[in-house]
Design a protein around this motif. Structure first.
Motif, PDB file in Angstrom:
ATOM      1  N   GLU A 362       0.596  -1.032   0.099  1.00 11.00           N
ATOM      2  CA  GLU A 362       0.028  -0.292  -0.148  1.00 11.00           C
ATOM      3  C   GLU A 362       0.903   1.202   0.348  1.00 11.00           C
ATOM      4  O   GLU A 362       0.514   2.185  -0.803  1.00 11.00           O
ATOM      5  N   LEU A 363       1.800   1.285   0.995  1.00  9.71           N
ATOM      6  CA  LEU A 363       2.593   2.128   0.853  1.00  9.71           C
ATOM      7  C   LEU A 363       3.744   2.534  -0.020  1.00  9.71           C
ATOM      8  O   LEU A 363       3.466   3.614  -0.273  1.00  9.71           O
ATOM      9  N   ALA A 364       3.726   1.763  -1.286  1.00 11.18           N
ATOM     10  CA  ALA A 364       4.464   1.581  -2.105  1.00 11.18           C
ATOM     11  C   ALA A 364       4.221   2.233  -3.334  1.00 11.18           C
ATOM     12  O   ALA A 364       4.289   2.801  -4.114  1.00 11.18           O
ATOM     13  N   ALA A 367       2.986   6.599  -2.931  1.00 11.94           N
ATOM     14  CA  ALA A 367       4.671   6.570  -3.224  1.00 11.94           C
ATOM     15  C   ALA A 367       4.224   7.234  -4.314  1.00 11.94           C
ATOM     16  O   ALA A 367       4.472   7.929  -4.837  1.00 11.94           O
ATOM     17  N   ALA A 368       4.207   6.619  -5.084  1.00  8.22           N
ATOM     18  CA  ALA A 368       4.161   5.762  -7.036  1.00  8.22           C
ATOM     19  C   ALA A 368       2.846   7.280  -6.998  1.00  8.22           C
ATOM     20  O   ALA A 368       2.797   7.691  -8.275  1.00  8.22           O
ATOM     21  N   GLU A 369       2.062   6.907  -6.200  1.00  8.06           N
ATOM     22  CA  GLU A 369       0.777   7.797  -6.666  1.00  8.06           C
ATOM     23  C   GLU A 369       1.410   9.322  -6.444  1.00  8.06           C
ATOM     24  O   GLU A 369       0.693  10.378  -6.748  1.00  8.06           O
ATOM     25  N   GLU A 373       2.114  12.669  -9.061  1.00 11.47           N
ATOM     26  CA  GLU A 373       0.951  13.777  -8.429  1.00 11.47           C
ATOM     27  C   GLU A 373       1.761  15.523  -8.852  1.00 11.47           C
ATOM     28  O   GLU A 373       1.731  16.111  -9.514  1.00 11.47           O
ATOM     29  N   ALA A 374       3.198  14.884  -8.319  1.00 12.99           N
ATOM     30  CA  ALA A 374       4.248  15.563  -8.818  1.00 12.99           C
ATOM     31  C   ALA A 374       5.184  15.928 -10.124  1.00 12.99           C
ATOM     32  O   ALA A 374       5.297  17.485 -10.094  1.00 12.99           O
ATOM     33  N   GLU A 375       4.902  14.962 -10.561  1.00 12.20           N
ATOM     34  CA  GLU A 375       5.216  15.207 -12.288  1.00 12.20           C
ATOM     35  C   GLU A 375       3.587  16.555 -12.392  1.00 12.20           C
ATOM     36  O   GLU A 375       4.168  17.363 -13.040  1.00 12.20           O
ATOM     37  N   GLU A 554       6.921  13.121   0.405  1.00 15.56           N
ATOM     38  CA  GLU A 554       6.139  12.183   0.724  1.00 15.56           C
ATOM     39  C   GLU A 554       6.255  10.541   0.520  1.00 15.56           C
ATOM     40  O   GLU A 554       6.340   9.612   0.940  1.00 15.56           O
ATOM     41  N   ALA A 555       6.815  10.552  -0.901  1.00 11.24           N
ATOM     42  CA  ALA A 555       6.963   9.450  -1.747  1.00 11.24           C
ATOM     43  C   ALA A 555       7.997   8.840  -0.817  1.00 11.24           C
ATOM     44  O   ALA A 555       7.824   7.745  -1.118  1.00 11.24           O
ATOM     45  N   THR A 556       9.486   9.712  -1.392  1.00 11.95           N
ATOM     46  CA  THR A 556      10.208   8.793  -0.900  1.00 11.95           C
ATOM     47  C   THR A 556       9.742   8.672   0.917  1.00 11.95           C
ATOM     48  O   THR A 556      10.593   7.543   1.328  1.00 11.95           O
TER      49      THR A 556
END
Length: 901
Positions: A362-364, A367-369, A373-375, A554-556
């Motif tokens: 779930e965390l992975a 992080a991808a989401e 969103e950052a992109e 947050e992703a990191t």
């Protein structure tokens, strides 16, 4: 709404003033700078407080004073209101107090409460009031110069369409919020569905049935073996009983035989019997030795302390061994409990590892989401930076426009910002020249009259009144002098007329410079607006950059957390493996304990057999000793013994004894094998029970996941329905706002044309068009179009006044009397109008009052036509010594007006 009375204390140029205001058209007049506009500004300040002040609060307090008070009495929607505002300057701060008293003893205190109550009563704030009812001095062309978007914002705010946009934005925010929650719940639902699918793939119920069947079969086998063991034990005991009975009969037979032999052989026979007893004693001793060897062997296997448990006679302390057996049985129970606990812990650690692994996934995914969103934000930032560059170009263009306008002052007689003073100075010069021209014109007319009269008298020769000769009369004697003076005055009058025309041209040049200043002001305001928008956009871009960095962080963090969860899962699996190792050790220890119990039980049995054998030895010795003493008695018993011997010989069957011994050995062998098999089966049953417990736990977890999945599905359905509803609501508000705007634009366009046709008496223009985007276009008779800015100064002023009045009518008719409009206030509306346009303005004012029912119109002007058309006059004067303004109500003769001007 109608103003009834206003009272001032230390407001701007007024020390104190108290003015009653009546319905109809009230004109406030006086010389420039006398304080006319300040009187209406006080009414505006009373209504809206600080929002009505153009500058600091201290600026409205009369110089030299520290407090100002303004009171306003007005009637609104049938109710009487009294409003009082005051400002007090404490040096480091200015306090603001206000109280509004309404009908039915209703009241509001404090700036916030009163401002809110006024906005609710009038349905407009200070900006809307200025845009609708209060045409301030110098702002007559405000709506024309406004951009379409600014004009749209003004009118939407006045017509309260902005609330619909606010509602639409709220609905949009709600829709986005619902979508966020829906996305989250959908993710939760997917997670539950995946977990349920993973559990269902394990075929838990089939696995449970198989385990329960296997356990039941194992239990049945245990019960079968236990029954067979009991049966074997019974067979063993029965065989032992047969052997015991046979042994007793055999011993009795031997004893009788001995007795008989003893009786028969007397001493020799008795000695032989004693020898036989000796053999028996040896046999018992041999049995005792065998049992003692068995005790030693079992004692060695038991690992007991030999010195502590073995007696001098070779037996063991049975109670101590039994105590050791009891301890071992307790240990077996403890080990079984530990085995159960370890099985549960292994299941728990396994479940924990699965949960941590699922959370890591779930965390992975999160992080991808976040990175996605950052992109997306990075793309938004790039687009915003492009827009920023466009706006910076627009600022530069406005700067160029300002520079172009400022070029008009390169050869001007004054610096930029002084055009108004120059205009006022040149207007004063022209007024002086006009007075001189009028005086010369009066003198010329007077001289003309005197010359004409003198010439007429000369022509008649006699005075028409007294009949005497006119020769020598003053009129005739001064005729030549008058003619000479007339020629001089007429030449001076013509020169003064030229001077007035030149002064008028200078005024027009000054007006042009003033218009340039206003245009520069407008351009600078537009530039400031663009710069403000630019700053806001830069702030937005910075926020998006920060948001992108935050998302990446947050992703990191989530990726690190996922790795941590995976490490936790590995640790849980390792812990489960360690626990399985502990479980194996516990099972092995339990098996060893059970084996030792069997050894100890065999030890007790061998020790007891040893004791019995030794007792036999002692008993036989005693019997052998007693044989000699009983030799005589046995003779007497010979007959009985022989008879008994016969019975015993018939009863003793060696084949039965051998068969019993074989049954006993077979039974004991079977019991030993069955006990070992039972121990293994019981361990297997315990393992199966633990597995069944684990599977049942997984089934319960599966049912819980199904319930959560079903609840998540219901919530997704509800959120999807709510999302559709919020989207419909958002679209409804947008469509309603667009439809209301369209209707208002059509109505406003109609009213604007009606008003403009009324006041603009010219065949050059056909009509005015107001587009849905609030673009204003003037159509000429020949079909050509003009921007309102292309109209002349007077035409633009009339155009804007027409637009203001049309907006006023639209608002008045739109609320259908529910909230009467405030007075229509015009501050110096004639500043751009010539005499013809002033007449048209009078027509507009009269139409607004009579035809459209505006109860109260307040006009600030020194124009004679407006003064003459007023229902009530308010004259404002300023004392040049004290610099204090005063007001008087009543008609003022034209001569006084001219004197004031």
């Amino acid at each position: 709404m109608r103003f009834q009375r206003v009272a001032l204390e230390n407001f701007k140029c007024y020390a104190d003033a108290d003015l009653s205001l009546e319905p109809g058209v009230t004109v406030v007049h006086g010389v420039n700078g006398s304080g006319k506009s300040s009187l209406l500004e006080a009414c505006f300040f009373a209504l809206y407080g600080s929002a009505a002040i153009d500058g600091t609060r201290e600026s409205v307090i009369r110089t030299g004073e520290d407090e100002t008070v303004v009171e306003l009495w007005f009637r609104h929607a049938g109710g009487e209101y009294h409003l009082e505002r005051s400002l007090k300057d404490y040096g480091d701060r200015v306090s603001h107090d206000c109280v509004l008293e309404g009908p039915d003893d209703e009241s509001w205190e404090g700036a916030t409460a009163v401002d809110g109550a006024i906005a609710d009563l009038l349905r407009m704030d200070a900006d809307a009031f200025v845009n609708c009812a209060y045409v301030q001095q110098g702002e007559v062309n405000k709506l024309i110069h406004a951009t379409p978007s600014e004009r749209q914002d003004m009118l939407d705010d006045l017509l309260q369409l902005g609330k619909l946009e606010a509602y639409r934005e709220r609905a949009s925010d709600a829709r986005l919020g619902v979508n966020d929650v829906l996305t989250e719940v959908r993710g939760t639902l997917t997670n539950y569905e995946e977990q349920v699918e993973a559990k269902e793939d394990k075929d838990l119920h089939e696995r449970l049935n198989a385990l329960e069947s296997e356990r039941n079969e194992t239990t049945a086998e245990i019960e079968r073996l236990e029954e067979q063991v009991e049966t074997a034990k019974g067979t063993r005991d029965d065989a032992q009983a047969v052997l015991d009975e046979h042994e007793e009969k055999r011993e009795e037979l031997e004893a009788i035989e001995d007795d008989v032999e003893e009786l028969q052989a007397k001493i020799s026979e008795t000695e032989r019997e004693r020898d036989e007893l000796k053999e028996r004693i040896a046999h018992s001793r041999a049995a005792a030795d065998d049992h003692e060897a068995a005790v030693s062997e079992h004692l060695t296997e038991s690992s007991l302390d030999t010195d502590a448990v073995r007696a001098d006679d070779g037996t063991v302390d049975v109670d101590a061994v039994h105590a050791e057996v009891a301890d071992l049985e307790g240990r077996v129970e403890d080990l079984q409990e530990r085995i159960n606990e370890l099985s549960v812990e292994i299941g728990s650690k396994t479940d924990e590892a699965e949960r941590l692994e699922e959370r890591a996934e779930e965390l992975a995914a999160e992080a991808a989401e976040k990175r996605a969103e950052a992109e997306s934000l990075a793309e938004d930032v790039e687009a915003a930076e492009t827009e920023l560059a466009d706006r910076e170009s627009k600022v530069d263009a406005l700067e160029d426009d300002v520079a172009d306008e400022m070029a008009a002052f390169e050869d001007a007689p004054v610096e930029f910002g002084d055009a108004a003073d120059l205009l006022e100075e040149r207007t004063a010069e022209r007024d002086v020249l006009r007075e001189e021209r009028d005086e010369l014109r009066a003198e010329v007319e007077s001289l003309r009259d005197r010359i004409e009269e003198g010439e007429r008298l000369l022509e008649e020769g006699k005075c028409p009144e007294c009949g005497q000769s006119v020769a020598g009369s003053p009129h005739v004697d001064s005729l030549d002098e008058d003619r000479e003076q007339f020629a001089e005055k007429e030449a001076a009058l013509e020169d003064r007329r030229d001077d007035v025309r030149a002064a008028q041209e200078r005024i027009e040049a000054a007006e042009a410079l003033r218009d340039v200043e206003r245009e520069v002001k407008s351009l600078r305001e537009r530039r400031e607006n663009v710069e403000q928008l630019l700053a806001e956009k830069e702030s937005t871009v910075a926020e998006k950059r920060e948001r992108r960095e935050s998302l990446l962080d947050e992703a990191t963090e989530r990726e690190a957390a996922a790795e941590e969860k995976r490490a936790g899962a590995d640790a849980a699996r390792d812990a489960a493996d360690d626990l399985r190792s502990d479980l194996g050790e516990a099972n092995g220890e339990k098996t060893a304990a059970k084996a030792r119990i069997e050894i100890l039980e065999a030890l007790v049995e061998a020790s007891e057999a040893l004791a019995d054998a030794r007792e036999d030895v002692e008993r036989l010795r005693e019997e052998r000793a007693n044989l000699a003493a009983s030799n005589e008695e046995r003779r007497e018993w010979l007959a009985e013994k022989r008879e008994r011997k016969t019975e015993l010989e018939a009863a003793v069957d060696e084949s039965v004894v051998e068969e019993a011994r074989g049954e006993k050995e077979r039974a004991e062998t079977y019991i030993e094998k069955a006990e070992a098999e039972l121990a293994s089966l019981r361990e297997e049953r315990d393992r199966l029970q633990n597995d069944i417990g684990g599977v049942r736990g997984e089934i319960e977890e599966l049912e819980g996941l199904r319930e959560k999945r079903d609840a998540a599905r219901e919530r997704v359905d509800a959120l999807e329905s709510l999302y559709d509803e919020t989207q419909d609501l958002q679209e409804m508000y947008g469509e309603l706002r667009a439809e209301l705007r369209r209707q208002n634009v059509e109505t406003l366009e109609r009213m604007l044309n009606e008003t403009f046709d009324l006041v603009y008496q010219n065949d050059s223009y056909s009509h005015i068009e107001l587009s849905g985007d609030y673009e204003l276009t003037v159509y000429q008779k020949d079909g050509e179009t003009l921007d309102p800015d292309q109209l002349s100064g007077g035409e633009r002023a009339l155009f804007n006044l027409s637009l203001r009045c049309a907006i006023y009518r639209l608002l008045a008719e739109g609320v259908e009397g529910a909230a009467p409009m405030p007075p229509l206030i015009l501050d110096e509306p004639t500043v751009f109008l010539d005499s013809g346009h002033v007449t048209q303005l009078l027509t507009l004012v009269e139409t607004m009052r009579v035809d459209y029912g505006v109860e109260q119109i307040l006009v600030v002007s020194h124009d004679e036509e407006l003064v003459g058309a007023a229902d009530e006059l308010v004259h404002v004067r300023k004392d040049s010594t004290t610099n204090r303004s005063t007001v008087e109500v009543g008609e003022t003769p034209t001569a006084d007006l001219l004197a004031d001007d």
